[in-house]
Motif scaffolding. Structure first.
Motif, short mmCIF file in Angstrom:
data_model
loop_
_atom_site.label_atom_id
_atom_site.label_comp_id
_atom_site.label_asym_id
_atom_site.label_seq_id
_atom_site.Cartn_x
_atom_site.Cartn_y
_atom_site.Cartn_z
N GLY A 57 -6.52 4.04 -46.35
CA GLY A 57 -7.68 4.51 -45.60
C GLY A 57 -7.41 5.85 -44.94
O GLY A 57 -8.25 6.76 -44.97
N SER A 58 -6.23 5.99 -44.34
CA SER A 58 -5.92 7.26 -43.66
C SER A 58 -5.82 8.41 -44.65
O SER A 58 -6.27 9.53 -44.37
N ILE A 59 -5.26 8.15 -45.83
CA ILE A 59 -5.11 9.22 -46.82
C ILE A 59 -6.47 9.67 -47.35
O ILE A 59 -6.68 10.86 -47.63
N ALA A 60 -7.42 8.73 -47.48
CA ALA A 60 -8.76 9.12 -47.94
C ALA A 60 -9.39 10.13 -46.99
O ALA A 60 -9.97 11.14 -47.43
N PHE A 61 -9.28 9.90 -45.67
CA PHE A 61 -9.86 10.83 -44.71
C PHE A 61 -9.02 12.10 -44.59
O PHE A 61 -9.56 13.19 -44.35
N TYR A 62 -7.73 11.97 -44.77
CA TYR A 62 -6.85 13.14 -44.80
C TYR A 62 -7.26 14.07 -45.94
O TYR A 62 -7.43 15.29 -45.75
N ASP A 63 -7.43 13.51 -47.14
CA ASP A 63 -7.84 14.31 -48.28
C ASP A 63 -9.19 14.98 -48.04
O ASP A 63 -9.42 16.13 -48.45
#
Length: 445
Positions: free
Chosen positions: A138-144
């Motif tokens: 989840g965090s990587i999706a928003f990071y991207d």
């Protein structure tokens, strides 16, 4: 101002040449450094061994493996469902960094709590592993999704590649320290390898949290079209309505849709190699220490080659650079079929390290260059779905190939189909047309 709405830093220096000349770009890229420790120590190297030898003690090997694989699959599926929904909400409210921070904190707490896992605690181990996996994805999706807001179009490839390079370096360095603790606990004043392993889990949580701070401090929350004045309830209703028309949106941006489809397929092949390589090597009789050392080798070879692929994309274009990576992956699958010894495994690890980071970084940046920035969270939510799906479908295909051929060697050849089909779809992507469509839509806003 650039076309992406950010000031381009023309200052000289090695950071600028790596695409990280501005503070917000450096802070963004360091989140790769932060979360990659989880992906190396927890997902790939240390936790699976600890689970098998300690947490699952008392279970049969078959039951332990089944429970672990089911937990992993469920976590990946939950992450895949959540990402586009929350991403769509974040496109209506200024919540990209907030959602990233929430997922990051949940993941950090779950990872630190792994230090409490003892002998026979298989349910606790799987539960924490599932929560942490959902959180990191989840965090990587928003990071991207922040990338197209902070980088100009011509910076996307270099910045994305630099992030992957930092991820390889950070994840590799902490894994190296963790393995030193585990292999030589007395040297560090630790009573045994079990305590050292639990300390390694705790250290991953600390690492993840500390190196997330630059992004939280330096990267601005992107401004929303219309000011983002919706309440959370209104934003949720709008987001769910948007998701019902997601494929309409994707069809409107046809080149981004084709890119997403190509990535879904060839990333299945990449994901299968990442997740099944150690198992394949173990079945061929390669010792555990060689398998872990090869994983470290991938991390450190990946650092310079992620930068090299960023440079290569600036010379021949991201699409052609991805084609090159897929050709190398095809060769890896063929060479893997003939693999016999630990030396062969190390050679394949070098080849994987050469193309793994570059192919994924350029896929991320190429997709980012063809999506509307005001819908970046929603679109990267679906990008995250394709990444999570690669963790499910690829290994299942590998298992099916083993069942049909009776051999892991035959299964490793089946992965080639992913690279060929993915490359054929990628060949249909008109990058210039996709980027022009975004420019035209932004000019109308």
């Amino acid at each position: 101002m650039s076309a992406a709405g950010v000031t381009v830093d023309a200052r000289p220096g090695w950071l600028a040449r790596l695409g990280l000349g501005r503070p917000e770009l450096r802070a963004w890229a360091f989140y790769d450094w932060a979360n990659s420790a989880f992906l190396t120590t927890i997902v790939a190297a240390v936790f699976p061994i600890y689970y098998n030898n300690v947490a699952a003690k008392g279970l049969s090997p078959e039951t332990a493996a089944f429970n672990f694989s089911m937990g992993t699959t469920i976590a990946l599926a939950i992450g895949a469902v959540m990402a586009p929904v929350l991403g769509a909400i974040a496109d209506h409210r200024p919540y990209k960094k907030r959602f990233l921070a929430i997922f990051m904190v949940i993941g950090v707490i779950a990872t630190m709590a792994m230090a409490t896992i003892g002998e026979g605690d298989w349910a606790l181990a799987i539960g924490l592993f599932m929560v942490a996996n959902i959180a990191v994805s989840g965090s990587i999706a928003f990071y991207d999704s922040l990338l197209p807001h902070i980088a100009a179009p011509h910076e996307l490839d270099t910045v994305s590649s630099s992030g992957f390079a930092l991820g390889y370096l950070g994840g590799g360095l902490l894994l190296l320290v963790n393995l030193a603790w585990i292999l030589q606990p007395a040297l560090f004043g630790l009573p045994d390898a079990g305590v050292a392993t639990r300390l390694a889990f705790f250290s991953v949580g600390v690492w993840w949290f500390v190196f997330s701070i630059p992004l939280m401090r330096r990267v601005p929350e992107p401004a929303l079209a219309g000011g983002g004045r919706d309440s959370i309830g209104e934003a949720t209703r709008h987001a769910l309505a948007d998701l019902r028309h997601t494929f309409t949106h994707l069809r409107k941006y046809r080149q981004a849709f084709l890119m997403l489809l190509a990535f879904l397929i060839y990333n299945d092949g990449i994901g299968t190699i990442i997740r099944m390589a150690s198992l394949y090597g173990a079945q061929l009789g390669i010792a555990q220490e060689h398998l872990i050392a090869a994983l470290l080798l991938v991390q450190f070879v990946g650092v310079p080659f992620a930068f090299i692929f960023g440079w290569l994309a600036s010379r021949i274009g991201a699409k052609r650079a991805i084609f090159l990576a897929l050709a190398v992956y095809t060769g890896i699958s063929i060479l893997g079929y003939y693999m016999q010894t630990a030396v062969h495994f190390y050679l394949l690890a070098i080849l994987v390290g050469m193309v793994q980071g570059g192919s994924q970084a350029l896929s991320r940046s190429l997709f980012a260059s063809m999506i509307p920035r005001e819908r970046s969270s929603e679109f990267f939510g679906f990008f995250a779905v394709t990444e999570r799906t690669a963790g499910i479908l690829g290994p299942l295909t590998f298992a099916a190939a083993i069942a049909m051929t009776g051999s892991s060697r035959g299964a490793i050849l089946s992965v080639i189909a992913y690279f060929i089909i993915g490359a054929l779809i990628l060949s249909r992507v008109d990058v210039e047309a996709g980027q022009k469509a975004i420019q035209n839509s932004e000019l109308k806003m």
